[in-house]
Structures are given as structure tokens and as C-alpha cells.
Write an enzyme that holds these catalytic residues in place. Structure first.
Site, PDB file in Angstrom:
ATOM      1  N   CYS A   5       0.903  -1.151   0.000  1.00  0.00           N
ATOM      2  CA  CYS A   5       0.000   0.000   0.000  1.00  0.00           C
ATOM      3  C   CYS A   5       0.932   1.188   0.000  1.00  0.00           C
ATOM      4  CB  CYS A   5      -0.871   0.020   1.247  1.00  0.00           C
ATOM      5  SG  CYS A   5      -1.738   1.591   1.392  1.00  0.00           S
ATOM      6  N   GLU A 109      -4.793   1.727  -4.684  1.00  0.00           N
ATOM      7  CA  GLU A 109      -4.175   0.469  -5.108  1.00  0.00           C
ATOM      8  C   GLU A 109      -4.180   0.457  -6.635  1.00  0.00           C
ATOM      9  OE1 GLU A 109      -2.556  -1.350  -3.198  1.00  0.00           O
ATOM     10  OE2 GLU A 109      -3.523  -1.529  -1.244  1.00  0.00           O
TER      11      GLU A 109
END
Length: 226
Positions: A5, A109
Site C-alpha cells: 500500500c 491500489e
């Protein structure tokens, strides 16, 4: 595929963050639309056992273990996989003693589509502030430079994020904040069950511009639907 992330947002006003996390003072900052590794991130830590007196501090994103010879190791340690975190040398001690909440109100993402990677912005439907589970450490260089730094925990994705990526950051439920922050709790068996994927029901994901790929861009256009 990476399990990173690597970008998130904190667009909410500081006063909202202070109220939500029970801070006794409110530092000021500008809205952030593209927080990237190696930058300072807001983190909430607990000052004493019991988990109530909370302080917001700025930590460099990318954990530098206290025993590291070189601060550059932090560039590789922006995330910690929750599955192995209790045994990894860089994260073992922080899991027991140095946990923090990292406030955010969305994260990005990337999904592989054809030859490229399409960024998606993921947030709660009501756009509320939430908290990533974080670990921190304090490092001192040979010239006595002191750096406090952090990593975000990641886990298996929920069904929403799983359509985009094979990992997601750990979002803690508010009822678990006090346990996560309490320095008196040091048993991984109590902490690891908190680190699963957040239920997808209240979350939404939207494709956004590839502008977010560059940390140089940090503005409302980063979160606009593509």
C-alpha cells in the site's frame, strides 16, 4: 505482484481527526491527497498504559529498525505483512512495544490492466476518517541524527479490494484502537486477531487519473474519477 500500500490521503480537517481519536491537542496541517513513502505521516501514539492519553506525532513513512546500520533500509519497509509480523526481525519488537494508528480517509491500489497499471481510490462511502494499523521505531545514525519512522500493516484483501489488488492495508475497527495503542499489551496472540481485512460493505473504489503515480502531485485532482 507487490504487496504494497504505497499511497493514501488525509483530506479531513485536523479538528475532525483530533475529535475522532481523542487527542488532547490539535496540530495543524494542510489536506493531503497523495501521501507517499519517505514523507512525514501523521501517527497517533499512546503516552501511557491504558491507551487513553494520545498524542499525534510525525513519523517518516518507511520503518528504519533501531538496529539498522543504514537508514536506507526504510525505503524497503513501508509495509509489514501481518501474517509474519510477529517473527520478522524488523517488526517483532515494534509489534510488542511500538504500535500506532495512522489516520487516513482513503488509499490507492493499482490494478494491472493490459500493459499498464490503473490506480483506484478506495474509501468509505461516507468519506469518514479511519485508522491504518501502524508500527514505529526510533533510529539514531552515526552522527546522532534521530529518525522516528513507521510502516503500515497489510493483510489479505476483502472482496472489493481483491478485484484490484492481492493485498490491502489493515484498517482497524474503532473499538480496537485502545487495545492496539496500549503499551501494556505486548502479547502477539491478543494483537494478531485484529489484523484481518476490513469488511467491504461500506467501502467504495473508483478508477482515478494516473497523476497519482507521481508524488509530485498532491491536489484534489488525484482523487477525481478517471
Amino acid at each position: 505482484m507487490t504487496h504494497m500500500c504505497g499511497r493514501f490521503t488525509l483530506r479531513a480537517p485536523p479538528s475532525v481527526v483530533a475529535a475522532q481519536f481523542g487527542l488532547f491537542d490539535t496540530p495543524q496541517w494542510a489536506p493531503r491527497f497523495n501521501i507517499a513513502p519517505a514523507q512525514p505521516v501523521a501517527a497517533i501514539r499512546c503516552l501511557a498504559p491504558g491507551g487513553t492519553q494520545r498524542q499525534l506525532v510525525w513519523l517518516r513513512w518507511g520503518l528504519i529498525p533501531h538496529w539498522a546500520d543504514d537508514a536506507r533500509i526504510g525505503n524497503r519497509l513501508i509495509n509489514a505483512r501481518s501474517e509474519g509480523v510477529a517473527s520478522k526481525p524488523a517488526f517483532r519488537i515494534p509489534l510488542r512495544r511500538r504500535r500506532c494508528l495512522i489516520p487516513a480517509d482513503g488509499f490507492y491500489e493499482w490494478k494491472t490492466e493490459g500493459r499498464g497499471r490503473q490506480p483506484y481510490f478506495i474509501r468509505f462511502r461516507d468519506d469518514r476518517v479511519f485508522a491504518f494499523a501502524g508500527l514505529w521505531d526510533a533510529w539514531e545514525g552515526p552522527d546522532h541524527t534521530a529518525i522516528e519512522s513507521c510502516a503500515l500493516l497489510t493483510t489479505q484483501p476483502n472482496t472489493l479490494v481483491g478485484q484490484i489488488h492481492d493485498r490491502m492495508p489493515v484498517i482497524l475497527a474503532p473499538e480496537h484502537y485502545a487495545i492496539w495503542l496500549d503499551p501494556a499489551i505486548d502479547d502477539p496472540a491478543r494483537l494478531l486477531p485484529l489484523l484481518g481485512p476490513y469488511p467491504p460493505g461500506e467501502m467504495v473504489a473508483c478508477a482515478v487519473s494516473r497523476r497519482v503515480n507521481s508524488p509530485a502531485f498532491d491536489d484534489p485532482q488525484c482523487v477525481q474519477p478517471a
